[in-house]
Design an enzyme around this catalytic site. Structure first.
Site, PDB file in Angstrom:
ATOM      1  N   LYS A 137      48.338   8.443  16.585  1.00 52.74           N
ATOM      2  CA  LYS A 137      49.497   8.029  17.385  1.00 52.74           C
ATOM      3  C   LYS A 137      49.318   6.581  17.842  1.00 52.74           C
ATOM      4  O   LYS A 137      48.193   6.049  17.789  1.00 52.74           O
ATOM      5  CB  LYS A 137      49.646   8.965  18.587  1.00 52.74           C
ATOM      6  N   TYR A 190      45.963 -21.339  36.076  1.00 53.84           N
ATOM      7  CA  TYR A 190      47.006 -20.959  37.048  1.00 53.84           C
ATOM      8  C   TYR A 190      46.392 -20.502  38.370  1.00 53.84           C
ATOM      9  O   TYR A 190      45.401 -19.753  38.377  1.00 53.84           O
ATOM     10  CB  TYR A 190      47.844 -19.808  36.498  1.00 53.84           C
TER      11      TYR A 190
HETATM   12  C1  LIG Z   1      45.782  11.693  22.132  1.00 56.61           C
HETATM   13  C2  LIG Z   1      45.568  13.147  21.933  1.00 56.61           C
HETATM   14  C3  LIG Z   1      44.417  13.602  21.291  1.00 56.61           C
HETATM   15  C4  LIG Z   1      43.260  12.680  20.939  1.00 56.61           C
HETATM   16  O1  LIG Z   1      42.555  12.409  22.125  1.00 56.61           O
HETATM   17  P1  LIG Z   1      41.254  11.450  22.163  1.00 56.61           P
HETATM   18  O2  LIG Z   1      40.824  11.534  23.574  1.00 56.61           O
HETATM   19  O3  LIG Z   1      41.724  10.084  21.798  1.00 56.61           O
HETATM   20  O4  LIG Z   1      40.279  11.996  21.196  1.00 56.61           O
HETATM   21  C5  LIG Z   1      44.330  14.958  21.015  1.00 56.61           C
HETATM   22  N1  LIG Z   1      45.316  15.814  21.389  1.00 56.61           N
HETATM   23  C6  LIG Z   1      46.419  15.409  22.035  1.00 56.61           C
HETATM   24  C7  LIG Z   1      47.447  16.402  22.431  1.00 56.61           C
HETATM   25  C8  LIG Z   1      46.580  14.064  22.342  1.00 56.61           C
HETATM   26  O5  LIG Z   1      47.670  13.664  23.010  1.00 56.61           O
END
Ligand SMILES: *Cc1c(COP(=O)(O)O)cnc(C)c1O
Length: 350
Positions: free
Chosen positions: A32, A244
């Site tokens: 994702k 800044y």
């Molecule tokens: C993002 C996510 C993962 C992966 O989690 P990590 O901590 O990055 O390993 C797994 N399951 C769900 C439902 C997620 O949203």
């Protein structure tokens, strides 16, 4: 910006082996947010080549991009869900997060993942909704339930009591729901032991080199290297303010290097005054505020730095988790903030 695809593949293989050793089944990959900012169109095929068959995205649009990169075959599950009756149906697998989602997909015959909430109060069926579905599973008729999943809230803290509570709630719910494989651990969950094994693990961050075991040595290979060029050097007398807000004033005659990256590139403004970069394996302190496109470093003690020298903002000596700690955030946010202006180079298997 260099992304080491063989390191991602090696990280996935080591998590797969770890999951098997815990008694688990398959291991997928969370890709994702454009594979945590590293480029899903490159990362997903590298993972598929390593043997990964199950991918998780947040949005259907992300899923369609991953499908285009992967071609037919692997499962691409959409964690945030999506409505049936669109082009996405054939390409993607919905995660059903509510009774409404179940009703929308019921009778379509679609392959789907059922998400039950065991301790996050975010997405997924509540405990009351899960109990009602266990009582009357007929809404699931006409669905091909690939698995039942839940998500850990505190997996990065092995001592947290919620971990075992979630494992117990998940086991109790599965015992009452129609039989289906299940999906449990994220990256850190794979370091919590056998009760967190399942038919399908869903690691994300550890694939990308973040430490799934905070406070202990990082078992994963580093993946990202970010080097930016020095645009200009300036010799300033003691007492000269930099940047800044004039938040830093040279305490001695100093040499300041201005580099071509700032908060618009994901070099977080909250790093102002806190971060160190690296040059030839030595620390280079950030001074003054991070601006939108520029950041200033005190290179007084680095006489060989010249215009065009590359300063490492993220790399083996400046892990994304360390940068995050300096910024008061987590490595996930550092990676997913990496900007679109970097020239991205992907290291490939030889
Ligand atoms: C993002 C996510 C993962 C992966 O989690 P990590 O901590 O990055 O390993 C797994 N399951 C769900 C439902 C997620 O949203």
């Amino acid at each position: 910006m260099t992304v080491d695809l063989p390191a991602i593949a090696a990280n996935w293989a080591s998590l797969r082996d770890r999951h098997r050793a815990m008694g688990g089944g398959e291991t997928g990959a969370a890709v994702k947010a454009d594979a945590y900012g590293l480029g899903a169109a490159e990362v997903a095929p590298a993972l598929a080549a390593a043997g990964c068959r199950h991918f998780f995205v947040a949005h259907a649009a992300e899923g369609m991009a991953v499908r285009a990169a992967l071609g037919p075959g692997p499962t691409i599950a959409v964690l945030n869900g999506f409505a049936p009756g669109t082009d996405e149906d054939a390409a993607l697998t919905p995660v059903l997060n509510s009774p409404g989602d179940i009703a929308a997909w019921a009778g379509t015959g679609a392959a789907a993942i059922l998400h039950i909430d065991t301790g996050m109060a975010r997405l997924g069926l509540s405990s009351a909704e899960t109990a009602a579905l266990a009582e009357n599973p007929s809404p699931l008729a006409g669905l091909n339930l690939l698995c039942v999943m839940t998500h850990l809230a505190c997996a990065d803290d092995p001592a947290h009591p919620l971990n075992s509570e979630q494992a117990a709630r998940f086991a109790a719910a599965r015992a009452r729901l129609p039989a289906a494989p299940f999906s449990f651990a994220n990256s850190s969950g794979l370091f919590l032991g056998a009760p967190f094994a399942s038919g399908l693990a869903r690691p994300g961050c550890a694939l990308y080199g973040l430490n799934p075991t905070p406070g202990r040595p990082n078992p994963m290979r580093p993946v990202v290297r970010l080097e930016v060029p020095v645009l200009q050097l300036r010799e300033i007398p003691a007492g000269t303010p930099v940047g800044y807000g004039a938040t830093w004033t040279a305490p001695r005659p100093s040499r300041i290097a201005t580099v071509a990256a700032g908060y618009a590139d994901g070099y977080l403004r909250s790093l102002s005054g806190h971060a160190t970069a690296r040059f030839k394996d030595r620390d280079v302190p950030l001074v003054g505020r991070v601006s939108m496109d520029l950041t200033t470093f005190d290179v007084t003690d680095h006489p060989t730095i010249a215009p065009g020298s590359m300063i490492e903002l993220i790399g083996p000596g400046t892990a994304p988790d360390d940068v995050a700690a300096r910024a008061g955030t987590i490595g996930y946010e550092v990676l997913t903030s990496l900007g679109a202006r970097y020239r991205r180079e992907y290291l490939r298997a030889a």
